[in-house]
Design a protein around this motif. Structure first.
Motif, PDB file in Angstrom:
ATOM      1  N   GLU A   5       0.824  -1.213   0.000  1.00  0.00           N
ATOM      2  CA  GLU A   5       0.000   0.000   0.000  1.00  0.00           C
ATOM      3  C   GLU A   5       0.858   1.263   0.000  1.00  0.00           C
ATOM      4  O   GLU A   5       0.359   2.355  -0.305  1.00  0.00           O
ATOM      5  N   SER A   6       2.136   1.121   0.331  1.00  0.00           N
ATOM      6  CA  SER A   6       3.043   2.276   0.315  1.00  0.00           C
ATOM      7  C   SER A   6       3.641   2.533  -1.057  1.00  0.00           C
ATOM      8  O   SER A   6       4.259   3.584  -1.273  1.00  0.00           O
ATOM      9  N   PHE A   7       3.467   1.610  -1.981  1.00  0.00           N
ATOM     10  CA  PHE A   7       4.106   1.772  -3.294  1.00  0.00           C
ATOM     11  C   PHE A   7       3.710   3.074  -3.996  1.00  0.00           C
ATOM     12  O   PHE A   7       4.577   3.754  -4.562  1.00  0.00           O
ATOM     13  N   PRO A   8       2.434   3.473  -3.992  1.00  0.00           N
ATOM     14  CA  PRO A   8       2.102   4.731  -4.683  1.00  0.00           C
ATOM     15  C   PRO A   8       2.864   5.939  -4.135  1.00  0.00           C
ATOM     16  O   PRO A   8       3.386   6.753  -4.907  1.00  0.00           O
ATOM     17  N   ALA A   9       2.948   6.049  -2.816  1.00  0.00           N
ATOM     18  CA  ALA A   9       3.658   7.184  -2.220  1.00  0.00           C
ATOM     19  C   ALA A   9       5.150   7.112  -2.513  1.00  0.00           C
ATOM     20  O   ALA A   9       5.800   8.140  -2.773  1.00  0.00           O
ATOM     21  N   TRP A  10       5.716   5.920  -2.481  1.00  0.00           N
ATOM     22  CA  TRP A  10       7.139   5.785  -2.769  1.00  0.00           C
ATOM     23  C   TRP A  10       7.429   6.122  -4.230  1.00  0.00           C
ATOM     24  O   TRP A  10       8.419   6.796  -4.528  1.00  0.00           O
ATOM     25  N   LEU A  11       6.582   5.661  -5.127  1.00  0.00           N
ATOM     26  CA  LEU A  11       6.787   5.976  -6.546  1.00  0.00           C
ATOM     27  C   LEU A  11       6.609   7.464  -6.813  1.00  0.00           C
ATOM     28  O   LEU A  11       7.331   8.043  -7.642  1.00  0.00           O
ATOM     29  N   ASP A  12       5.672   8.090  -6.109  1.00  0.00           N
ATOM     30  CA  ASP A  12       5.499   9.541  -6.257  1.00  0.00           C
ATOM     31  C   ASP A  12       6.740  10.293  -5.796  1.00  0.00           C
ATOM     32  O   ASP A  12       6.986  11.423  -6.234  1.00  0.00           O
ATOM     33  N   GLY A  13       7.508   9.679  -4.909  1.00  0.00           N
ATOM     34  CA  GLY A  13       8.725  10.305  -4.408  1.00  0.00           C
ATOM     35  C   GLY A  13       9.942  10.094  -5.274  1.00  0.00           C
ATOM     36  O   GLY A  13      11.039  10.537  -4.915  1.00  0.00           O
ATOM     37  N   LEU A  14       9.773   9.394  -6.389  1.00  0.00           N
ATOM     38  CA  LEU A  14      10.885   9.169  -7.314  1.00  0.00           C
ATOM     39  C   LEU A  14      10.944  10.254  -8.384  1.00  0.00           C
ATOM     40  O   LEU A  14       9.911  10.778  -8.818  1.00  0.00           O
ATOM     41  N   THR A  15      12.132  10.583  -8.834  1.00  0.00           N
ATOM     42  CA  THR A  15      12.300  11.413 -10.017  1.00  0.00           C
ATOM     43  C   THR A  15      11.786  10.643 -11.236  1.00  0.00           C
ATOM     44  O   THR A  15      11.655   9.415 -11.201  1.00  0.00           O
ATOM     45  N   THR A  16      11.493  11.343 -12.308  1.00  0.00           N
ATOM     46  CA  THR A  16      11.094  10.668 -13.542  1.00  0.00           C
ATOM     47  C   THR A  16      12.219   9.735 -13.998  1.00  0.00           C
ATOM     48  O   THR A  16      13.365  10.158 -14.114  1.00  0.00           O
ATOM     49  N   GLY A  17      11.876   8.478 -14.195  1.00  0.00           N
ATOM     50  CA  GLY A  17      12.882   7.480 -14.523  1.00  0.00           C
ATOM     51  C   GLY A  17      13.533   6.851 -13.312  1.00  0.00           C
ATOM     52  O   GLY A  17      14.384   5.961 -13.456  1.00  0.00           O
ATOM     53  N   GLY A  18      13.130   7.301 -12.128  1.00  0.00           N
ATOM     54  CA  GLY A  18      13.655   6.725 -10.894  1.00  0.00           C
ATOM     55  C   GLY A  18      13.156   5.309 -10.679  1.00  0.00           C
ATOM     56  O   GLY A  18      12.208   4.847 -11.322  1.00  0.00           O
ATOM     57  N   VAL A  19      13.785   4.608  -9.740  1.00  0.00           N
ATOM     58  CA  VAL A  19      13.574   3.168  -9.591  1.00  0.00           C
ATOM     59  C   VAL A  19      13.221   2.819  -8.144  1.00  0.00           C
ATOM     60  O   VAL A  19      13.837   3.332  -7.191  1.00  0.00           O
ATOM     61  N   LEU A  20      12.229   1.940  -8.000  1.00  0.00           N
ATOM     62  CA  LEU A  20      11.942   1.251  -6.745  1.00  0.00           C
ATOM     63  C   LEU A  20      12.394  -0.185  -6.924  1.00  0.00           C
ATOM     64  O   LEU A  20      11.962  -0.869  -7.867  1.00  0.00           O
TER      65      LEU A  20
END
Length: 275
Positions: free
Chosen positions: A127-142
């Motif tokens: 459930e945290s994935f959306p917030a973590w992805l929003d915190g990435l730069t464009t092209g950033g990686v989880l």
């Protein structure tokens, strides 16, 4: 890391070479970060960094990166600070901060958010994935890897023992803690639905562990931590529980002339934010 078992960094690191290998395999599959193309140092977060030994490996891949390891355990953070914090050889910087992965959200843009064998302690971590992805730069990686060994004898026997009449009242909640782990297809579906270019795979490591009762020694650093925390101070109970569990593990994992074979399955995911 969630619900705060007491950790023993030295015990955890007794099998450091085996525990590090999945992280190296994950690291190998992470693509170049946006910072590389933009000619700037990467910003990296390691969620559930533990004693910091694998966090430090990130500086080998991105020498000038600013890297922060987050963990809930004060024992782990103390070890990480002592041995790994400070400037890195490539001109970057490595620091460590307290945080609970169940509630952590990026406070600045990151090029990489990585987690190694930690999210299994966090119910509902997907459930945290959306917030973590929003915190990435464009092209950033989880990128993360989680153990997926919870139907193996090491964990199934632990759950059965904790739920047995002798131990049920004290330990039943601590025996089967990881049913919230998704399978590989589940992680692929979640991350792809969030608009990521996603690579998910599984690996079973057939580990050859040396010494007497090596599987018990392994789980003392991980799956047994909640049990040992719950029994803290009751030396007789700890001795009795470990004695019973030891016999079960000896039968399930008989030694060979070369050591004890301990298969360990893990799930990996690398998701790149698109646009």
């Amino acid at each position: 890391m969630h619900s705060a078992p007491v950790w023993d960094p030295d015990q955890y690191l007794r099998h450091a070479s085996h525990r590090t290998r999945p992280f190296l395999d994950l690291l190998h599959r992470i693509p170049d970060l946006p910072a590389t193309a933009q000619g700037r140092p990467a910003r990296i977060a390691d969620i559930g960094c533990g004693p910091g030994n694998v966090t430090a490996l990130l500086a080998d891949r991105w020498p000038d990166a600013r890297i922060t390891g987050y963990d809930l355990s004060s024992e782990m953070l103390e070890q990480a600070d002592k041995h790994h914090a400070g400037p890195t050889a490539g001109g970057g910087y490595l620091d460590f901060r307290p945080a609970d992965a169940a509630h952590w959200v990026p406070e600045e843009p990151y090029d990489l958010i990585v987690s190694n064998a930690a999210l299994q302690w966090v119910p509902g971590h997907a459930e945290s994935f959306p917030a973590w992805l929003d915190g990435l730069t464009t092209g950033g990686v989880l990128a993360f890897q989680v153990p997926a060994n919870y139907t193996a004898p090491s964990h199934a026997l632990l759950g059965e023992l904790c739920e047995s009449p002798e131990w049920h009242d004290r330990l039943a909640p601590h025996g089967r803690r990881f049913v919230h782990i998704l399978d590989a297809a589940g992680y692929l579906d979640r991350l792809t639905a969030l608009g990521c270019a996603t690579d998910v795979w599984e690996t079973v490591y057939s580990q050859l562990l040396p010494g007497p009762d090596p599987v018990l020694d392994w789980v003392k650093g991980t799956a047994l931590r909640p049990v040992l925390t719950a029994l803290d101070g009751d030396t007789d109970a700890i001795a009795a529980f470990l004695g019973q569990y030891r016999e079960l593990l000896r039968a399930a994992y008989p030694p060979t002339p070369h050591g004890t074979v301990f298969p360990f399955r893990r799930i990996f995911a690398v998701a790149r934010r698109e646009g």
